[in-house]
Design a protein around this motif. Structure first.
Motif, PDB file in Angstrom:
ATOM      1  N   VAL A  28     119.289  39.407 -71.091  1.00 18.81           N
ATOM      2  CA  VAL A  28     118.631  38.118 -70.947  1.00 18.81           C
ATOM      3  C   VAL A  28     119.470  37.238 -70.027  1.00 18.81           C
ATOM      4  CG1 VAL A  28     117.947  36.000 -72.148  1.00 18.81           C
ATOM      5  CG2 VAL A  28     117.507  38.231 -73.195  1.00 18.81           C
ATOM      6  N   VAL A  29     118.867  36.781 -68.938  1.00 15.97           N
ATOM      7  CA  VAL A  29     119.529  35.830 -68.041  1.00 15.97           C
ATOM      8  C   VAL A  29     119.356  34.456 -68.674  1.00 15.97           C
ATOM      9  CG1 VAL A  29     119.676  34.927 -65.694  1.00 15.97           C
ATOM     10  CG2 VAL A  29     119.005  37.310 -66.075  1.00 15.97           C
ATOM     11  N   ALA A  30     120.298  34.104 -69.548  1.00 13.61           N
ATOM     12  CA  ALA A  30     120.112  32.948 -70.423  1.00 13.61           C
ATOM     13  C   ALA A  30     120.193  31.625 -69.684  1.00 13.61           C
ATOM     14  CB  ALA A  30     121.148  32.980 -71.550  1.00 13.61           C
ATOM     15  N   THR A  31     121.084  31.527 -68.705  1.00 15.95           N
ATOM     16  CA  THR A  31     121.248  30.297 -67.927  1.00 15.95           C
ATOM     17  C   THR A  31     121.578  30.684 -66.490  1.00 15.95           C
ATOM     18  OG1 THR A  31     123.638  30.004 -68.103  1.00 15.95           O
ATOM     19  CG2 THR A  31     122.309  29.192 -69.946  1.00 15.95           C
ATOM     20  N   GLY A  32     121.530  29.698 -65.614  1.00 11.98           N
ATOM     21  CA  GLY A  32     121.917  29.932 -64.234  1.00 11.98           C
ATOM     22  C   GLY A  32     123.220  29.276 -63.866  1.00 11.98           C
ATOM     23  N   GLY A  33     123.908  28.656 -64.821  1.00 10.48           N
ATOM     24  CA  GLY A  33     125.138  27.926 -64.535  1.00 10.48           C
ATOM     25  C   GLY A  33     126.364  28.644 -65.047  1.00 10.48           C
ATOM     26  N   CYS A  34     127.499  28.315 -64.459  1.00 12.51           N
ATOM     27  CA  CYS A  34     128.794  28.826 -64.895  1.00 12.51           C
ATOM     28  C   CYS A  34     129.807  27.684 -64.885  1.00 12.51           C
ATOM     29  CB  CYS A  34     129.291  29.936 -63.977  1.00 12.51           C
ATOM     30  SG  CYS A  34     128.395  31.497 -64.126  1.00 12.51           S
ATOM     31  N   ALA A  35     130.804  27.795 -65.751  1.00 15.53           N
ATOM     32  CA  ALA A  35     131.872  26.797 -65.765  1.00 15.53           C
ATOM     33  C   ALA A  35     132.806  26.973 -64.585  1.00 15.53           C
ATOM     34  CB  ALA A  35     132.669  26.915 -67.061  1.00 15.53           C
ATOM     35  N   LEU A  36     132.880  28.195 -64.068  1.00 12.78           N
ATOM     36  CA  LEU A  36     133.858  28.574 -63.058  1.00 12.78           C
ATOM     37  C   LEU A  36     133.140  29.422 -62.027  1.00 12.78           C
ATOM     38  CD1 LEU A  36     137.059  28.514 -62.726  1.00 12.78           C
ATOM     39  CD2 LEU A  36     137.036  30.740 -63.851  1.00 12.78           C
ATOM     40  N   HIS A  37     133.277  29.097 -60.760  1.00 11.21           N
ATOM     41  CA  HIS A  37     132.681  29.913 -59.710  1.00 11.21           C
ATOM     42  C   HIS A  37     133.728  30.899 -59.196  1.00 11.21           C
ATOM     43  CE1 HIS A  37     129.113  27.060 -58.569  1.00 11.21           C
ATOM     44  NE2 HIS A  37     129.044  27.550 -59.797  1.00 11.21           N
ATOM     45  N   CYS A  38     133.651  32.122 -59.697  1.00 14.71           N
ATOM     46  CA  CYS A  38     134.565  33.173 -59.266  1.00 14.71           C
ATOM     47  C   CYS A  38     134.112  33.675 -57.903  1.00 14.71           C
ATOM     48  CB  CYS A  38     134.579  34.308 -60.280  1.00 14.71           C
ATOM     49  SG  CYS A  38     135.056  33.791 -61.950  1.00 14.71           S
ATOM     50  N   ARG A  39     135.024  33.765 -56.962  1.00 10.51           N
ATOM     51  CA  ARG A  39     134.655  34.094 -55.586  1.00 10.51           C
ATOM     52  C   ARG A  39     134.164  35.522 -55.440  1.00 10.51           C
ATOM     53  NH1 ARG A  39     133.577  29.420 -54.169  1.00 10.51           N
ATOM     54  NH2 ARG A  39     133.233  30.267 -52.088  1.00 10.51           N
ATOM     55  N   TYR A  40     134.445  36.399 -56.399  1.00 10.00           N
ATOM     56  CA  TYR A  40     134.043  37.802 -56.343  1.00 10.00           C
ATOM     57  C   TYR A  40     132.770  38.068 -57.144  1.00 10.00           C
ATOM     58  CZ  TYR A  40     136.381  37.274 -60.767  1.00 10.00           C
ATOM     59  OH  TYR A  40     136.739  36.803 -61.999  1.00 10.00           O
ATOM     60  N   CYS A  41     132.115  37.020 -57.639  1.00  7.65           N
ATOM     61  CA  CYS A  41     130.978  37.188 -58.552  1.00  7.65           C
ATOM     62  C   CYS A  41     129.847  37.979 -57.889  1.00  7.65           C
ATOM     63  CB  CYS A  41     130.465  35.820 -58.991  1.00  7.65           C
ATOM     64  SG  CYS A  41     129.034  35.912 -60.092  1.00  7.65           S
ATOM     65  N   PHE A  42     129.377  39.021 -58.562  1.00  9.83           N
ATOM     66  CA  PHE A  42     128.313  39.842 -57.985  1.00  9.83           C
ATOM     67  C   PHE A  42     126.961  39.140 -58.032  1.00  9.83           C
ATOM     68  CE2 PHE A  42     128.182  40.909 -62.473  1.00  9.83           C
ATOM     69  CZ  PHE A  42     126.840  41.108 -62.752  1.00  9.83           C
ATOM     70  N   ARG A  43     126.859  38.052 -58.809  1.00  5.32           N
ATOM     71  CA  ARG A  43     125.617  37.274 -58.834  1.00  5.32           C
ATOM     72  C   ARG A  43     125.773  35.947 -58.095  1.00  5.32           C
ATOM     73  NH1 ARG A  43     124.269  38.614 -64.996  1.00  5.32           N
ATOM     74  NH2 ARG A  43     123.335  40.672 -64.703  1.00  5.32           N
ATOM     75  N   ARG A  44     126.685  35.864 -57.165  1.00  7.55           N
ATOM     76  CA  ARG A  44     126.897  34.588 -56.463  1.00  7.55           C
ATOM     77  C   ARG A  44     125.677  34.197 -55.637  1.00  7.55           C
ATOM     78  NH1 ARG A  44     131.855  35.065 -52.376  1.00  7.55           N
ATOM     79  NH2 ARG A  44     130.698  33.520 -51.180  1.00  7.55           N
ATOM     80  N   GLY A  45     124.811  35.149 -55.315  1.00  4.50           N
ATOM     81  CA  GLY A  45     123.587  34.838 -54.590  1.00  4.50           C
ATOM     82  C   GLY A  45     122.332  35.100 -55.386  1.00  4.50           C
ATOM     83  N   PHE A  46     122.454  35.199 -56.703  1.00  8.88           N
ATOM     84  CA  PHE A  46     121.310  35.550 -57.553  1.00  8.88           C
ATOM     85  C   PHE A  46     120.292  34.404 -57.580  1.00  8.88           C
ATOM     86  CE2 PHE A  46     119.131  36.235 -61.631  1.00  8.88           C
ATOM     87  CZ  PHE A  46     118.865  37.592 -61.566  1.00  8.88           C
ATOM     88  N   PRO A  47     118.996  34.700 -57.476  1.00 14.01           N
ATOM     89  CA  PRO A  47     117.971  33.644 -57.459  1.00 14.01           C
ATOM     90  C   PRO A  47     117.618  33.169 -58.871  1.00 14.01           C
ATOM     91  CG  PRO A  47     116.927  35.772 -57.186  1.00 14.01           C
ATOM     92  CD  PRO A  47     118.409  36.038 -57.248  1.00 14.01           C
ATOM     93  N   TYR A  48     118.522  32.415 -59.482  1.00 15.21           N
ATOM     94  CA  TYR A  48     118.306  31.993 -60.862  1.00 15.21           C
ATOM     95  C   TYR A  48     117.039  31.162 -61.032  1.00 15.21           C
ATOM     96  CZ  TYR A  48     123.020  33.574 -62.009  1.00 15.21           C
ATOM     97  OH  TYR A  48     124.143  34.353 -62.214  1.00 15.21           O
ATOM     98  N   ALA A  49     116.677  30.404 -60.015  1.00 15.74           N
ATOM     99  CA  ALA A  49     115.490  29.557 -60.139  1.00 15.74           C
ATOM    100  C   ALA A  49     114.225  30.371 -60.343  1.00 15.74           C
ATOM    101  CB  ALA A  49     115.353  28.675 -58.903  1.00 15.74           C
ATOM    102  N   GLU A  50     114.262  31.653 -59.978  1.00 10.67           N
ATOM    103  CA  GLU A  50     113.088  32.506 -60.143  1.00 10.67           C
ATOM    104  C   GLU A  50     113.007  33.113 -61.532  1.00 10.67           C
ATOM    105  OE1 GLU A  50     113.131  35.387 -57.026  1.00 10.67           O
ATOM    106  OE2 GLU A  50     113.422  33.876 -55.442  1.00 10.67           O
ATOM    107  N   HIS A  51     114.036  32.934 -62.338  1.00  9.22           N
ATOM    108  CA  HIS A  51     114.039  33.463 -63.699  1.00  9.22           C
ATOM    109  C   HIS A  51     113.764  32.331 -64.679  1.00  9.22           C
ATOM    110  CE1 HIS A  51     115.498  37.680 -63.180  1.00  9.22           C
ATOM    111  NE2 HIS A  51     115.686  37.177 -61.974  1.00  9.22           N
TER     112      HIS A  51
END
Length: 345
Positions: free
Chosen positions: A122-145
């Protein structure tokens, strides 16, 4: 940012005695200006221009309590390296893409990713407390979920597997009431036996682990596992350790997954110290992931052969239960590919 994400609320010195809303204040004070981050750490202004350019592609976000664990004056501090936008992010690298795990456009339903047999994510939220530069979802289209409510409506209508994974974004950005409602609805689904929560928040903002959160987790009839994310032993200060112990007391399992990152934890001594510190705080090392090849993160890559050597070195230094499994995630695979494990005794 999804509508289920609470207002972006700064760090805690100790999870136990803080007011319930301290974590929201911590988040609200998160640093998003590279100039401010560099100034706090006494770093040269020459780093600002490349950081500002990189932040236009993927914004900086780091809570001040996480910054407090960094070494002032050290541009190569391993915690800073994880969050400071850098010029290397603009370099193109073969095989590094915006969607390295082919998650985007899967059509699994609003808020859902059916990645593994017997589990729904479940993609529960689209926010994170910390933006990790290596995040594999750094370009994920959360607004579409559609967030967790849309995902649960789908699971309620079509049935759910034995395990549901709450991910994101970060599911612990949900407030206690929303998280409690989510757990209640999951517990009411026939066939669901387990819930797993993946979160960086207990490390990034340990004040999030309040007594109320612990009660919510302890009160669900579902078997509960929490998987936190720490990559370096310096991330686990006294407040973080207290938060992890509280989580461990409230859940059936507390695990850690780390990412193998060049310049952060690509040596056996650092990984050994991370495992020891995690265990002291009640968490077991779970996975050591090879970097997902997301565009902008190639400068973090550590090869598989080096990863195998590191896990082998850990297996010679530590008991098997403190050696994480080296793993790679591959698009479309039914499970993670385990490349090396130290379960030797």
């Amino acid at each position: 940012m999804l509508t289920d994400t609470p207002p972006q609320p700064k760090p805690a010195d100790g999870a136990a005695a803080l007011p319930a809303e301290a974590w929201r204040r911590e988040l609200a004070a998160a640093i998003d200006d590279p100039a401010e981050l560099l100034a706090r750490l006494g770093l040269p202004a020459s780093l600002h221009a490349p950081a500002a350019r990189a932040a236009q592609r993927f914004p900086l976000r780091v809570p001040p309590g996480f910054v407090a664990r960094m070494r002032p004056g050290d541009p190569d501090d391993p915690l800073l390296r994880q969050v400071l936008p850098r010029a290397e992010e603009a370099a193109e690298a073969p095989g590094f893409t915006a969607d390295p795990l082919a998650e985007q456009g899967r059509g699994d339903g609003p808020g859902l990713l059916a990645k593994y047999a017997g589990r729904s994510l479940v993609v529960a939220t689209g926010g994170c407390a910390l933006h990790c530069r290596y995040c594999f979802r750094r370009g994920f289209p959360y607004a579409e979920h559609g967030g967790w409510r849309a995902a649960l409506r789908r699971l309620e209508a079509e049935g759910a597997p034995p395990e549901v994974i709450l991910s994101g974004g970060d599911p612990l950005l949900l407030d206690d009431a929303a998280l409690g409602k989510c757990l209640e609805r999951l517990a009411a689904l026939p066939g669901v036996r387990r819930v797993r929560i993946h979160s960086r928040l207990p490390v990034a903002v340990p004040a999030r682990v309040t007594a109320a959160l612990a009660e919510r987790l302890a009160g669900t009839p579902l078997q509960t596992a929490v998987v936190v994310h720490a990559n370096h032993p310096n991330e686990i200060d006294a407040a973080t350790a207290a938060a992890l112990r509280r989580l461990g007391a409230a859940t059936g399992a507390l695990l850690n997954q780390a990412v193998l990152l060049r310049g952060v934890n690509d040596d056996a001594a650092t990984l050994e110290a991370l495992s020891e510190r995690l265990f002291e705080a009640g968490a077991l090392p779970y996975y050591l992931h090879l970097l997902d090849p997301v565009a902008g993160a190639a400068h973090f890559e550590v090869g598989e052969a080096a990863g195998r050597r590191l896990v082998d070195a850990l297996a010679r230094r530590l008991p098997g239960y403190l050696v994480p499994r080296l793993a790679r995630e591959e698009p479309g695979a039914a499970a993670k590919t385990v490349l090396a494990a130290g379960l030797t005794g």
